[in-house]
Design a protein around this motif. Structure first.
Motif, PDB file in Angstrom:
ATOM      1  N   VAL A 170      38.797 -50.249 130.781  1.00  0.00           N
ATOM      2  CA  VAL A 170      38.780 -48.832 131.133  1.00  0.00           C
ATOM      3  C   VAL A 170      40.123 -48.213 130.770  1.00  0.00           C
ATOM      4  O   VAL A 170      41.179 -48.795 131.005  1.00  0.00           O
ATOM      5  CB  VAL A 170      38.518 -48.632 132.645  1.00  0.00           C
ATOM      6  N   HIS A 171      40.063 -47.023 130.213  1.00  0.00           N
ATOM      7  CA  HIS A 171      41.257 -46.241 129.912  1.00  0.00           C
ATOM      8  C   HIS A 171      41.139 -44.926 130.672  1.00  0.00           C
ATOM      9  O   HIS A 171      40.090 -44.291 130.644  1.00  0.00           O
ATOM     10  CB  HIS A 171      41.351 -45.969 128.406  1.00  0.00           C
ATOM     11  N   GLN A 172      42.199 -44.538 131.375  1.00  0.00           N
ATOM     12  CA  GLN A 172      42.204 -43.285 132.118  1.00  0.00           C
ATOM     13  C   GLN A 172      43.053 -42.247 131.401  1.00  0.00           C
ATOM     14  O   GLN A 172      44.139 -42.556 130.902  1.00  0.00           O
ATOM     15  CB  GLN A 172      42.798 -43.487 133.520  1.00  0.00           C
ATOM     16  N   ILE A 173      42.557 -41.007 131.394  1.00  0.00           N
ATOM     17  CA  ILE A 173      43.311 -39.875 130.849  1.00  0.00           C
ATOM     18  C   ILE A 173      43.262 -38.766 131.878  1.00  0.00           C
ATOM     19  O   ILE A 173      42.184 -38.338 132.297  1.00  0.00           O
ATOM     20  CB  ILE A 173      42.711 -39.391 129.516  1.00  0.00           C
ATOM     21  N   ASP A 174      44.431 -38.310 132.289  1.00  0.00           N
ATOM     22  CA  ASP A 174      44.534 -37.229 133.263  1.00  0.00           C
ATOM     23  C   ASP A 174      44.990 -35.953 132.550  1.00  0.00           C
ATOM     24  O   ASP A 174      46.010 -35.956 131.866  1.00  0.00           O
ATOM     25  CB  ASP A 174      45.527 -37.614 134.354  1.00  0.00           C
ATOM     26  N   GLY A 175      44.226 -34.881 132.724  1.00  0.00           N
ATOM     27  CA  GLY A 175      44.543 -33.614 132.065  1.00  0.00           C
ATOM     28  C   GLY A 175      45.918 -33.080 132.404  1.00  0.00           C
ATOM     29  O   GLY A 175      46.599 -32.507 131.538  1.00  0.00           O
ATOM     30  N   ASP A 176      46.366 -33.260 133.635  1.00  0.00           N
ATOM     31  CA  ASP A 176      47.703 -32.798 134.021  1.00  0.00           C
ATOM     32  C   ASP A 176      48.788 -33.590 133.295  1.00  0.00           C
ATOM     33  O   ASP A 176      49.788 -33.025 132.850  1.00  0.00           O
ATOM     34  CB  ASP A 176      47.908 -32.914 135.535  1.00  0.00           C
ATOM     35  N   ASP A 177      48.584 -34.898 133.164  1.00  0.00           N
ATOM     36  CA  ASP A 177      49.553 -35.724 132.436  1.00  0.00           C
ATOM     37  C   ASP A 177      49.602 -35.339 130.965  1.00  0.00           C
ATOM     38  O   ASP A 177      50.676 -35.299 130.364  1.00  0.00           O
ATOM     39  CB  ASP A 177      49.208 -37.205 132.570  1.00  0.00           C
ATOM     40  N   VAL A 178      48.443 -35.053 130.392  1.00  0.00           N
ATOM     41  CA  VAL A 178      48.392 -34.629 128.986  1.00  0.00           C
ATOM     42  C   VAL A 178      49.157 -33.326 128.806  1.00  0.00           C
ATOM     43  O   VAL A 178      49.939 -33.166 127.876  1.00  0.00           O
ATOM     44  CB  VAL A 178      46.927 -34.485 128.509  1.00  0.00           C
ATOM     45  N   ARG A 179      48.951 -32.406 129.729  1.00  0.00           N
ATOM     46  CA  ARG A 179      49.650 -31.116 129.655  1.00  0.00           C
ATOM     47  C   ARG A 179      51.162 -31.318 129.738  1.00  0.00           C
ATOM     48  O   ARG A 179      51.921 -30.726 128.982  1.00  0.00           O
ATOM     49  CB  ARG A 179      49.180 -30.200 130.786  1.00  0.00           C
TER      50      ARG A 179
END
Length: 110
Positions: free
Chosen positions: A35-44
């Motif tokens: 599983v890979h997690q991507i958080d929109g806030d971290d991307v921003r």
């Protein structure tokens, strides 16, 4: 090449999206599912430091998240994305990019 599925967790800030994704990642990892997690806030924070919250900026951030999720699903069984996602157009970007390998989940917790 087998490509991973993308689960797009969306909902208001503080609804529990990241908590759900973190817990699911642990459980699925124990089952041998990568599983890979991507958080929109971290991307921003990492890729869109100059972005505000205009419609165009939100869509730009969503495009970046979609791009990162596409790269991650080539290496993982499952990609869990957590984003507020207030715009239908932003969610549609993901839905169209991942087609049958995509699920959108609205998270609402009080």
């Amino acid at each position: 090449m087998i490509r991973g599925k993308v689960i797009w967790l969306t909902g208001m800030s503080g609804a529990g999206k990241s908590t759900i994704a973190s817990g699911a990642s642990l459980l699925l990892g124990e089952m041998g599912i990568s599983v890979h997690q991507i958080d929109g806030d971290d991307v921003r924070k990492r890729y869109g430091r100059k972005l505000g919250f205009s419609r165009a900026d939100i869509l730009h951030n969503n495009q970046t998240v979609v791009h990162l999720a596409d790269a991650a699903r080539k290496k993982s069984d499952l990609v869990l994305v957590t984003v507020v996602g207030p715009l239908y157009a932003g969610r549609l970007l993901a839905r169209e990019a991942f087609a049958s390998s995509f699920a959108e989940v609205y998270v609402s917790a009080k």
